[in-house]
Design a protein around this motif. Sequence first.
Motif, PDB file in Angstrom:
ATOM      1  N   HIS A   1       0.832  -1.202   0.000  1.00 41.58           N
ATOM      2  CA  HIS A   1       0.000   0.000   0.000  1.00 41.58           C
ATOM      3  C   HIS A   1       0.870   1.256   0.000  1.00 41.58           C
ATOM      4  O   HIS A   1       2.042   1.211   0.350  1.00 41.58           O
ATOM      5  CB  HIS A   1      -0.941   0.001   1.200  1.00 41.58           C
ATOM      6  N   ASN A   2       0.242   2.364  -0.385  1.00 44.51           N
ATOM      7  CA  ASN A   2       0.926   3.651  -0.422  1.00 44.51           C
ATOM      8  C   ASN A   2       0.804   4.288   0.961  1.00 44.51           C
ATOM      9  O   ASN A   2      -0.270   4.738   1.339  1.00 44.51           O
ATOM     10  CB  ASN A   2       0.288   4.543  -1.488  1.00 44.51           C
TER      11      ASN A   2
ATOM     12  N   TRP B   1      -9.800  -3.944  11.834  1.00 43.39           N
ATOM     13  CA  TRP B   1      -9.148  -4.858  10.905  1.00 43.39           C
ATOM     14  C   TRP B   1      -9.266  -4.316   9.476  1.00 43.39           C
ATOM     15  O   TRP B   1      -8.299  -4.321   8.722  1.00 43.39           O
ATOM     16  CB  TRP B   1      -9.786  -6.253  10.985  1.00 43.39           C
ATOM     17  N   ARG B   2     -10.463  -3.848   9.127  1.00 42.17           N
ATOM     18  CA  ARG B   2     -10.668  -3.299   7.781  1.00 42.17           C
ATOM     19  C   ARG B   2      -9.747  -2.101   7.527  1.00 42.17           C
ATOM     20  O   ARG B   2      -9.196  -1.957   6.438  1.00 42.17           O
ATOM     21  CB  ARG B   2     -12.117  -2.872   7.581  1.00 42.17           C
ATOM     22  N   LYS B   3      -9.593  -1.248   8.523  1.00 42.69           N
ATOM     23  CA  LYS B   3      -8.710  -0.096   8.361  1.00 42.69           C
ATOM     24  C   LYS B   3      -7.253  -0.525   8.258  1.00 42.69           C
ATOM     25  O   LYS B   3      -6.505  -0.021   7.425  1.00 42.69           O
ATOM     26  CB  LYS B   3      -8.876   0.865   9.545  1.00 42.69           C
ATOM     27  N   LYS B   4      -6.863  -1.477   9.084  1.00 42.10           N
ATOM     28  CA  LYS B   4      -5.473  -1.931   9.110  1.00 42.10           C
ATOM     29  C   LYS B   4      -5.049  -2.550   7.779  1.00 42.10           C
ATOM     30  O   LYS B   4      -3.957  -2.299   7.284  1.00 42.10           O
ATOM     31  CB  LYS B   4      -5.294  -2.946  10.232  1.00 42.10           C
ATOM     32  N   TYR B   5      -5.935  -3.369   7.195  1.00 43.62           N
ATOM     33  CA  TYR B   5      -5.603  -4.055   5.953  1.00 43.62           C
ATOM     34  C   TYR B   5      -6.168  -3.375   4.710  1.00 43.62           C
ATOM     35  O   TYR B   5      -6.277  -3.985   3.661  1.00 43.62           O
ATOM     36  CB  TYR B   5      -6.042  -5.519   6.033  1.00 43.62           C
ATOM     37  N   ARG B   6      -6.538  -2.102   4.838  1.00 41.60           N
ATOM     38  CA  ARG B   6      -6.990  -1.275   3.713  1.00 41.60           C
ATOM     39  C   ARG B   6      -8.212  -1.846   3.005  1.00 41.60           C
ATOM     40  O   ARG B   6      -8.318  -1.776   1.790  1.00 41.60           O
ATOM     41  CB  ARG B   6      -5.863  -1.055   2.695  1.00 41.60           C
ATOM     42  N   LYS B   7      -9.135  -2.428   3.774  1.00 38.44           N
ATOM     43  CA  LYS B   7     -10.376  -2.958   3.220  1.00 38.44           C
ATOM     44  C   LYS B   7     -11.557  -2.038   3.527  1.00 38.44           C
ATOM     45  O   LYS B   7     -12.661  -2.264   3.064  1.00 38.44           O
ATOM     46  CB  LYS B   7     -10.680  -4.350   3.796  1.00 38.44           C
ATOM     47  N   TYR B   8     -11.345  -1.019   4.353  1.00 41.66           N
ATOM     48  CA  TYR B   8     -12.406  -0.098   4.762  1.00 41.66           C
ATOM     49  C   TYR B   8     -12.780   0.792   3.592  1.00 41.66           C
ATOM     50  O   TYR B   8     -11.918   1.399   2.962  1.00 41.66           O
ATOM     51  CB  TYR B   8     -11.918   0.761   5.930  1.00 41.66           C
ATOM     52  N   LYS B   9     -14.060   0.835   3.278  1.00 38.38           N
ATOM     53  CA  LYS B   9     -14.530   1.670   2.179  1.00 38.38           C
ATOM     54  C   LYS B   9     -15.524   2.685   2.741  1.00 38.38           C
ATOM     55  O   LYS B   9     -16.640   2.320   3.123  1.00 38.38           O
ATOM     56  CB  LYS B   9     -15.208   0.802   1.117  1.00 38.38           C
ATOM     57  N   PRO B  10     -15.146   3.949   2.853  1.00 39.33           N
ATOM     58  CA  PRO B  10     -16.054   4.949   3.422  1.00 39.33           C
ATOM     59  C   PRO B  10     -17.235   5.237   2.498  1.00 39.33           C
ATOM     60  O   PRO B  10     -17.159   5.029   1.284  1.00 39.33           O
ATOM     61  CB  PRO B  10     -15.180   6.186   3.591  1.00 39.33           C
ATOM     62  N   LEU B  11     -18.321   5.704   3.104  1.00 42.94           N
ATOM     63  CA  LEU B  11     -19.502   6.063   2.325  1.00 42.94           C
ATOM     64  C   LEU B  11     -19.256   7.346   1.553  1.00 42.94           C
ATOM     65  O   LEU B  11     -18.613   8.266   2.045  1.00 42.94           O
ATOM     66  CB  LEU B  11     -20.701   6.285   3.251  1.00 42.94           C
ATOM     67  N   THR B  12     -19.783   7.408   0.348  1.00 44.88           N
ATOM     68  CA  THR B  12     -19.703   8.645  -0.429  1.00 44.88           C
ATOM     69  C   THR B  12     -20.991   9.451  -0.264  1.00 44.88           C
ATOM     70  O   THR B  12     -20.980  10.659  -0.387  1.00 44.88           O
ATOM     71  CB  THR B  12     -19.477   8.348  -1.920  1.00 44.88           C
ATOM     72  N   GLN B  13     -22.113   8.740  -0.002  1.00 44.41           N
ATOM     73  CA  GLN B  13     -23.398   9.390   0.246  1.00 44.41           C
ATOM     74  C   GLN B  13     -24.054   8.720   1.435  1.00 44.41           C
ATOM     75  O   GLN B  13     -23.797   7.544   1.697  1.00 44.41           O
ATOM     76  CB  GLN B  13     -24.297   9.271  -0.981  1.00 44.41           C
ATOM     77  N   PRO B  14     -24.923   9.440   2.160  1.00 44.81           N
ATOM     78  CA  PRO B  14     -25.568   8.847   3.337  1.00 44.81           C
ATOM     79  C   PRO B  14     -26.432   7.637   2.974  1.00 44.81           C
ATOM     80  O   PRO B  14     -27.026   7.579   1.901  1.00 44.81           O
ATOM     81  CB  PRO B  14     -26.438   9.973   3.877  1.00 44.81           C
ATOM     82  N   LYS B  15     -26.465   6.660   3.895  1.00 46.64           N
ATOM     83  CA  LYS B  15     -27.274   5.463   3.729  1.00 46.64           C
ATOM     84  C   LYS B  15     -28.616   5.637   4.428  1.00 46.64           C
ATOM     85  O   LYS B  15     -28.779   6.505   5.274  1.00 46.64           O
ATOM     86  CB  LYS B  15     -26.558   4.268   4.381  1.00 46.64           C
TER      87      LYS B  15
END
Length: 117
Positions: free
Chosen positions: A28-29, A56-70
């Motif tokens: 990762h960068n 864990w998701r943040k540590k291994y770069r699997k976390y995907k933030p929301l672009t629009q509210p759910k």
Amino acid sequence: MPRQNAGSLSSGSKSRAPKHQNSFAFKHNPNSKKTARILSLPINNVCAKCKDKLEWRKKYRKYKPLTQPKTCVDCKQKTVKAAYHVVCTKCSSKRGEREGHKVCEICLSDRGDVGKE
């Protein structure tokens, strides 16, 4: 001897070499602005189990933030701003008041370990 379907694989079937082999491992960068922003996001109003999953998701770069509210599953409004959460903070606190304890915004469990980071 029973006949095996052509599409199913069994433990006794022959395996082949992979069609493509990775020439180098993913790296990762570390200077990414997006990664820095994701890592700085707080983990609030979730139980310990869900908090571990998000970390864990943040540590291994699997976390995907929301672009629009759910959409919140309780009030049906587009008020959920945090990724992987299913109810908004307002409905979570309402549900917690009814049940007498805090409720996780991801799994909706009523464990006592729900809190802020």
